[in-house]
Design a protein around this motif. Structure first.
Motif, PDB file in Angstrom:
ATOM      1  N   LYS A 115      16.154  85.078  -1.977  1.00 49.47           N
ATOM      2  CA  LYS A 115      16.063  86.534  -2.136  1.00 49.47           C
ATOM      3  C   LYS A 115      16.899  87.285  -1.080  1.00 49.47           C
ATOM      4  O   LYS A 115      16.910  88.509  -1.078  1.00 49.47           O
ATOM      5  N   ILE A 116      17.548  86.542  -0.185  1.00 52.04           N
ATOM      6  CA  ILE A 116      18.434  87.160   0.808  1.00 52.04           C
ATOM      7  C   ILE A 116      19.882  86.993   0.369  1.00 52.04           C
ATOM      8  O   ILE A 116      20.668  87.940   0.409  1.00 52.04           O
ATOM      9  N   VAL A 117      20.233  85.766  -0.046  1.00 49.93           N
ATOM     10  CA  VAL A 117      21.562  85.469  -0.592  1.00 49.93           C
ATOM     11  C   VAL A 117      21.376  84.663  -1.877  1.00 49.93           C
ATOM     12  O   VAL A 117      20.306  84.082  -2.106  1.00 49.93           O
ATOM     13  N   PRO A 118      22.388  84.591  -2.736  1.00 51.07           N
ATOM     14  CA  PRO A 118      22.296  83.745  -3.927  1.00 51.07           C
ATOM     15  C   PRO A 118      22.090  82.273  -3.540  1.00 51.07           C
ATOM     16  O   PRO A 118      22.615  81.806  -2.522  1.00 51.07           O
ATOM     17  N   VAL A 119      21.335  81.549  -4.353  1.00 55.59           N
ATOM     18  CA  VAL A 119      21.011  80.145  -4.095  1.00 55.59           C
ATOM     19  C   VAL A 119      21.286  79.334  -5.360  1.00 55.59           C
ATOM     20  O   VAL A 119      20.960  79.766  -6.468  1.00 55.59           O
ATOM     21  N   LEU A 120      21.883  78.151  -5.163  1.00 54.25           N
ATOM     22  CA  LEU A 120      22.095  77.223  -6.274  1.00 54.25           C
ATOM     23  C   LEU A 120      21.558  75.860  -5.872  1.00 54.25           C
ATOM     24  O   LEU A 120      22.009  75.267  -4.886  1.00 54.25           O
ATOM     25  N   GLY A 121      20.586  75.357  -6.632  1.00 51.33           N
ATOM     26  CA  GLY A 121      20.071  74.008  -6.411  1.00 51.33           C
ATOM     27  C   GLY A 121      20.752  73.040  -7.363  1.00 51.33           C
ATOM     28  O   GLY A 121      20.819  73.304  -8.566  1.00 51.33           O
ATOM     29  N   VAL A 122      21.257  71.923  -6.835  1.00 50.08           N
ATOM     30  CA  VAL A 122      21.949  70.926  -7.650  1.00 50.08           C
ATOM     31  C   VAL A 122      21.095  69.666  -7.715  1.00 50.08           C
ATOM     32  O   VAL A 122      20.813  69.057  -6.673  1.00 50.08           O
ATOM     33  N   CYS A 123      20.645  69.282  -8.906  1.00 50.03           N
ATOM     34  CA  CYS A 123      19.865  68.063  -9.137  1.00 50.03           C
ATOM     35  C   CYS A 123      18.586  68.066  -8.280  1.00 50.03           C
ATOM     36  O   CYS A 123      17.665  68.801  -8.567  1.00 50.03           O
ATOM     37  N   TYR A 124      18.534  67.288  -7.189  1.00 48.69           N
ATOM     38  CA  TYR A 124      17.352  67.294  -6.333  1.00 48.69           C
ATOM     39  C   TYR A 124      17.041  68.708  -5.854  1.00 48.69           C
ATOM     40  O   TYR A 124      15.874  69.119  -5.810  1.00 48.69           O
ATOM     41  N   GLY A 125      18.076  69.461  -5.493  1.00 44.68           N
ATOM     42  CA  GLY A 125      17.865  70.829  -5.031  1.00 44.68           C
ATOM     43  C   GLY A 125      17.187  71.683  -6.074  1.00 44.68           C
ATOM     44  O   GLY A 125      16.314  72.513  -5.765  1.00 44.68           O
ATOM     45  N   ALA A 126      17.558  71.495  -7.352  1.00 42.69           N
ATOM     46  CA  ALA A 126      16.934  72.244  -8.451  1.00 42.69           C
ATOM     47  C   ALA A 126      15.481  71.820  -8.637  1.00 42.69           C
ATOM     48  O   ALA A 126      14.588  72.654  -8.829  1.00 42.69           O
ATOM     49  N   GLN A 127      15.229  70.515  -8.575  1.00 39.57           N
ATOM     50  CA  GLN A 127      13.864  70.004  -8.737  1.00 39.57           C
ATOM     51  C   GLN A 127      12.971  70.449  -7.582  1.00 39.57           C
ATOM     52  O   GLN A 127      11.806  70.814  -7.782  1.00 39.57           O
ATOM     53  N   LEU A 128      13.525  70.440  -6.366  1.00 43.64           N
ATOM     54  CA  LEU A 128      12.743  70.840  -5.198  1.00 43.64           C
ATOM     55  C   LEU A 128      12.302  72.298  -5.316  1.00 43.64           C
ATOM     56  O   LEU A 128      11.135  72.638  -5.072  1.00 43.64           O
ATOM     57  N   MET A 129      13.225  73.185  -5.690  1.00 46.25           N
ATOM     58  CA  MET A 129      12.851  74.596  -5.830  1.00 46.25           C
ATOM     59  C   MET A 129      11.807  74.765  -6.918  1.00 46.25           C
ATOM     60  O   MET A 129      10.852  75.544  -6.769  1.00 46.25           O
ATOM     61  N   ALA A 130      11.971  74.055  -8.037  1.00 43.64           N
ATOM     62  CA  ALA A 130      11.002  74.160  -9.131  1.00 43.64           C
ATOM     63  C   ALA A 130       9.615  73.726  -8.665  1.00 43.64           C
ATOM     64  O   ALA A 130       8.617  74.394  -8.949  1.00 43.64           O
ATOM     65  N   GLN A 131       9.560  72.629  -7.920  1.00 41.57           N
ATOM     66  CA  GLN A 131       8.258  72.133  -7.473  1.00 41.57           C
ATOM     67  C   GLN A 131       7.634  73.057  -6.425  1.00 41.57           C
ATOM     68  O   GLN A 131       6.430  73.370  -6.500  1.00 41.57           O
ATOM     69  N   LEU A 132       8.430  73.520  -5.466  1.00 40.84           N
ATOM     70  CA  LEU A 132       7.906  74.384  -4.405  1.00 40.84           C
ATOM     71  C   LEU A 132       7.423  75.725  -4.947  1.00 40.84           C
ATOM     72  O   LEU A 132       6.543  76.358  -4.359  1.00 40.84           O
TER      73      LEU A 132
END
Length: 509
Positions: free
Chosen positions: A71-88
């Motif tokens: 919410k401060i800057v744009p964020v892109l999660g790739v693979c594990y990064g996407a799954q981590l954000m979804a879970q958190l």
């Protein structure tokens, strides 16, 4: 301050590729471990969370505090990064029913998505994951799917936070560069003004300010990295840069004289040091590769320290460290297993009380060459193949002697000269010859011979991390083999190494 994208590394083999793709867009980026990244500053325009060999379901899975940037800057999660954000953020990640690895085709569900703008209706992407987001948080909008993955890409509503299950950074994702451009340029708003020209201008100004009238000493090797670093520092401080080029007796044929003259022609303040006998003496009883590497490294430091002390009031040590060296030295899991000794980042022995200046430590190899071109360095130097720090010592398997070095230098000169003659040199990432510790029977004229075997090695690669053996023409190999056996006394057999990396390494030791 230079605009940048911050990449948080969770240990993926592809993290450096993410950085390379962003740099190709003329946007600066930095990789930092997920558990040790800098505070956001106004020049950081976006954050990318990398993939990982871990599962988000593991008890000790890498975690990150999303509130530091979301919410401060744009964020892109790739693979594990996407799954981590979804879970958190309240979603559910489970093992995939069928592990998806390889090519897949996106079905774009949100044609208005800024992240997927310009991608074709069935864009090919590369999957590599064992887990799947089976339930997205309530405020996640699914913007793309594949035949077997429902949540292949998502956007968090009312914020510029995105996740993708695939890897856009690998070439198998055919429109991955477009997706990266959408995120970095269109969503994060980066200006694409980070070029070799701008890097040189900024670096020279910064070096002048940082070094002032101080003296800098630097060891040169004839390689691309140290040469470009030296010219950059020279542009900033001129004759206050003192360069030392040590002949360890393990260079290619006539290389010491040729490279020394090249440096002098560039206007560098350089001293050549003939230390062949010293190195040969230290190596006379050593056969084990690591022992040879360590002996050469220690001897080089001793000689360099001795020469540096002859220069009064030196304050700085210049080094040609490049970005992959920096990244590998701060691995998210600590130092990796030793495959071979590497030069240390900022590798000063404790007794040399100098500050370190590393003007190339934010650049990848291809970027170093681009900077060298901007600096007007001879293309022959910029196009040189990588050459190992220990030189021919690790291409002579077993004990080192001056006689063996002389044989290998002659063979190497024929091989490398042949590559240039046949216009093959530029198609090869690295080439060299190994002198093997075996003898073979041969026949020359009416006489039986029992002489040495040499192995030719040539590979193609992008960055040396992986490599394939170069498919050189048979006619070329036949000519080179014939020249070596006829012209180099002591060699009666030539073989060609057709091993790729992995599992083999480029060098034999």
């Amino acid at each position: 301050m230079t605009e940048q994208i911050l990449i948080l590394d969770f240990g993926s083999q592809y993290t450096q590729l993410i950085a390379r793709r962003i740099r190709e867009l003329n946007v600066y980026c930095e990789i930092h471990p997920y558990n040790n990244f800098p505070e956001l500053t106004p020049n950081i325009k976006g954050v990318i969370l990398s993939g990982s060999p871990c599962s988000v379901r593991d008890e000790d899975a890498p975690q990150v505090d999303l509130d530091k940037f979301r919410k401060i800057v744009p964020v892109l999660g790739v693979c594990y990064g996407a799954q981590l954000m979804a879970q958190l953020l309240g979603g559910d990640v489970k093992p995939s029913q069928h592990r998806e690895y390889g090519r897949a085709h996106l079905k774009i569900d949100d044609t208005d998505s800024s992240l997927l703008a310009g991608l074709s209706a069935s864009s090919q992407v590369w999957m590599s994951h064992g887990d799947t987001i089976v339930k997205a948080p309530h405020n996640f909008k699914v913007i793309a799917s594949t035949e077997s993955v429902h949540v292949a890409a998502y956007k968090v509503e009312d914020e510029l936070t995105y996740g993708i299950q695939f890897h856009p950074e690998v070439t198998h994702s055919t429109e991955g560069k477009k997706l990266m451009e959408n995120f970095v340029v269109n969503i994060c708003g980066c200006k694409q003004d980070w070029t070799s020209d701008s890097f040189v201008d900024q670096s020279v100004k910064s070096l002048r300010q940082r070094l002032g009238n101080d003296k800098v000493v630097m060891a040169l090797s004839g390689g691309v990295d140290s040469t470009v670093a030296a010219i950059l520092v020279h542009q900033a401080i001129g004759k206050n840069l003192y360069c030392i080029f040590v002949d360890n007796g393990l260079l290619r044929k006539d290389e010491f004289e040729q490279v020394l003259h090249s440096y002098q022609d560039m206007g560098l303040n350089i001293k050549g040091v003939d230390a062949k006998d010293h190195f040969y003496g230290l190596l006379s009883d050593l056969s084990e590769p690591e022992a040879k590497r360590k002996a050469i490294g220690k001897a080089f430091i001793d000689i360099f320290d001795q020469e540096a002390h002859l220069i009064e009031d030196v304050k700085w040590l210049g080094q040609g460290t490049i970005y992959p060296d920096v990244i590998e030295s701060v691995s998210v899991k600590g130092p990796s297993a030793t495959i071979k000794s590497h030069h240390n980042v900022g590798g000063l022995p404790d007794f040399m009380k100098l500050k370190v200046v590393e003007p190339l430590n934010t650049l990848f190899k291809d970027e170093v060459r681009a900077v060298g071109k901007t600096l007007g360095i001879d293309p022959k130097i910029l196009g040189r193949h990588p050459f190992p720090g220990p030189g021919l010592a690790i291409r002579i398997l077993g004990e080192i002697t001056p006689e063996k070095v002389a044989i290998l230098q002659e063979v190497d000169a024929i091989f490398i000269g042949g590559l240039r003659k046949w216009d093959l040199y530029k198609d090869v990432w690295q080439a060299g010859v190994m002198l093997l510790p075996v003898k073979s029977v041969g026949v020359m004229g009416d006489e039986r011979t029992y002489e040495s075997v040499v192995a030719l090695r040539a590979v193609t690669s992008v960055d040396g991390m992986t490599a394939d053996w170069a498919h050189l023409p048979y006619d070329f190999l036949a000519e080179v083999s014939n020249d070596i056996i006829n012209k180099v006394k002591g060699v009666n057999r030539v073989v060609y190494d057709i091993s790729s990396k992995p599992p083999a390494t480029i060098e034999w030791e």
